[in-house]
Structure formats: structure tokens, C-alpha cells
Design an enzyme around this catalytic site. Sequence first.
Site, PDB file in Angstrom:
ATOM      1  N   ASP A 151       0.718  -1.202  -0.121  1.00 20.79           N
ATOM      2  CA  ASP A 151       0.050  -0.032  -0.245  1.00 20.79           C
ATOM      3  C   ASP A 151       0.951   1.319   0.037  1.00 20.79           C
ATOM      4  OD1 ASP A 151      -2.284  -1.652  -0.079  1.00 20.79           O
ATOM      5  OD2 ASP A 151      -2.461  -1.393   2.180  1.00 20.79           O
ATOM      6  N   LYS A 152       0.490   2.306  -0.405  1.00 25.44           N
ATOM      7  CA  LYS A 152       1.168   3.783  -0.554  1.00 25.44           C
ATOM      8  C   LYS A 152       1.702   3.869   0.803  1.00 25.44           C
ATOM      9  CE  LYS A 152       0.308   8.690  -1.139  1.00 25.44           C
ATOM     10  NZ  LYS A 152      -0.567   9.739  -1.453  1.00 25.44           N
TER      11      LYS A 152
END
Length: 336
Positions: free
Chosen positions: A166-167
Site C-alpha cells: 500500500d502507498k
Amino acid sequence: MSVGFSYNSHPQLCPFNQGVAQLFHIKMNIDITIPNDQKAIRLDSYISTRFDFCSRKKATQLIIEQDILVNQLCKKPGYKITPGDRITGTILQTEPEVSVLPENIAVDIVFEDEHIIVLNKQSGMVVHPASGNLSGTLVNALLHHCPAIGNVGDDKFRAGIVHRLDKDTSGLMVVAKTCHALTFLQKEFKQRRVEKKYLALIEGNIKGDSGEIDLPIGRHPVKRKQMSVNHKAGKPAISCWTVKKRFISATLVEVLLKTGRTHQIRVHLYAIDHPLIGDPVYQFRRNRKKNRLASRQMLHSFKLSFRHPYSGRRVKFKADPSEDFIRTMNSAHRHG
């Protein structure tokens, strides 16, 4: 509810730019079963709402041209859908073809040879470009570091990418530098032969010293951009956790993934009432103030082990948590 996707690239010359620009066509095969809680609305309205790139005018045209069927039958655009209806067909999405450009962005490389790159991704970095986010990603950085990666894989937006974080999740990733390495590692992940361990700072004092979370994960039935525990339509998901350190009202745990579902750790820990500190999505309202301790979810991929695509020997890598992760642990220790 399920949707099937099929992507086929068919570049065609754009008539407005004398062949300089191109159009990129994405063929999407849909197969949707209407759930019991769906209200009766027009078919064309449902399609345009369900797929934001498909206007109501386009949906109407697709229905009239019999590209979209209901229960394998032709319907009018004004047909009112009912629970149990099965909508099938094809939607052709046309977008301008966009190049992914190399960018001189620093990457923390842990290991590199002619086959792979193992890196420590910083939080805040998106792994690959997507619509509305075509720059500043890990792929942009990798293309600058190693231009040949652009030829690895069929998807230029995910060139060399074997798996994702995830970012706002930091930590170890492996990237393929050759097509052989990409295919090999993708199979290793699919066969669950890759070992991934994470450090997670969670809310509360979890009971016991270790445990296993075995809950299926699928799309949230209402919030389509989120995942959730879904016993009806979810896929099997297993996370094993072990306590590393306890604080007054938080716990540092090590999590071993046995499957690799989207947002798996975040959803699983939320499901057992111990969400990640700083998680802006999978978090209880009563704990929102805890987000002040962190500006992102406290999740770090700190151990990664897999078979090397050339030698076949198992290689192991470790990356310490970032400074903001350590600061958050210190804050949890001081303030509880």
C-alpha cells in the site's frame, strides 16, 4: 457480486492528431449478480453508476446493441433490475495511451543483481502509475535506475512489479529485471512459497502471545473501494501474529502472511478489534484520536524470503522500520 475483467490492447491512430496520438482500448467483461439489498433502478442507470467511466448515454447504447444482457436476454435500457438478476456483457473503455516516464527519484536498494532488485520502499510512495497518478511512483523511479525494466512484463504501468505494498506501508519489495525473473517470482507468490513478515503497531493490548486470523476477505458490500471480512464472497485469508513488545495501550506484533489479499493485515487486525495505529480507513471512531500518534498506518514489511529466480537458492532480506515508525512506538510508550 462478482465482476470479471479482460484487458486487450488495440492501439489505433487518433484521427484528431494525424497519427501522432493513440487510443488505448480496455475490454472489460462483466458478470454481475444483483444482491438482495439492491434497489430496483433502471438498467442503464445501474451500469453507469457501477462503472464510473461509462456514461448513461454509453450504457444505453451498449444495452440497445445487446452488448449487455440480463439473464442472457436482451432488455431495454429502462428495465428495472431485481435481486438475483445476472448482468453479463462487454464494455469497451477507450482512453488516450500514456507513456510512463523515468524520474530521478531516490530508491533505497537493499540488493541488486542482473535478475532482481530488492528495495526498502518508503511510506507515501505509490508502487505503480494509475489513472490520475502517473508520476512520482516506484515504477517511474525504477525506469530511471534501470531503463530495461520497461520491457519486463506486458503491462507498462507495472513493469517489473511482482507484488505491491500500500502507498503508506513501508518496507521490502522484490522487483524483476527480466521477464524470466518476473514469471518465476509470480509463480512463487501464487504457490505461497514466498515468506513475508511485517511489523504492525496496533491499538490495545492484544490477548495472548501469538495467534492466527483465518477470515475470508472480499470487497466491502457498500464501500466498494474498501475491503472487509466477507464470509459469502470473500477469498480465504490467513494471517499469523506474534507479540514483539507491549506498551500501555498498544502492541507491536510481527505478522506472517500465509495469503496475499488486498489490505489483508489492515482488515484482519481491524476485524479482531486491534486496528493499526494511524490507519485512516480501517479504524474505529472511538480510536480516531490515536491517529494523532501517526500520519499513516504503522505497517512495515521487514522480512522477505524467496527462491532466487536464477540460482533457485532461498535468499533472505531484512529492513529495519523507518524513523516515523520508531517515533510512533516511542510516543505509544510515553503516552499510552
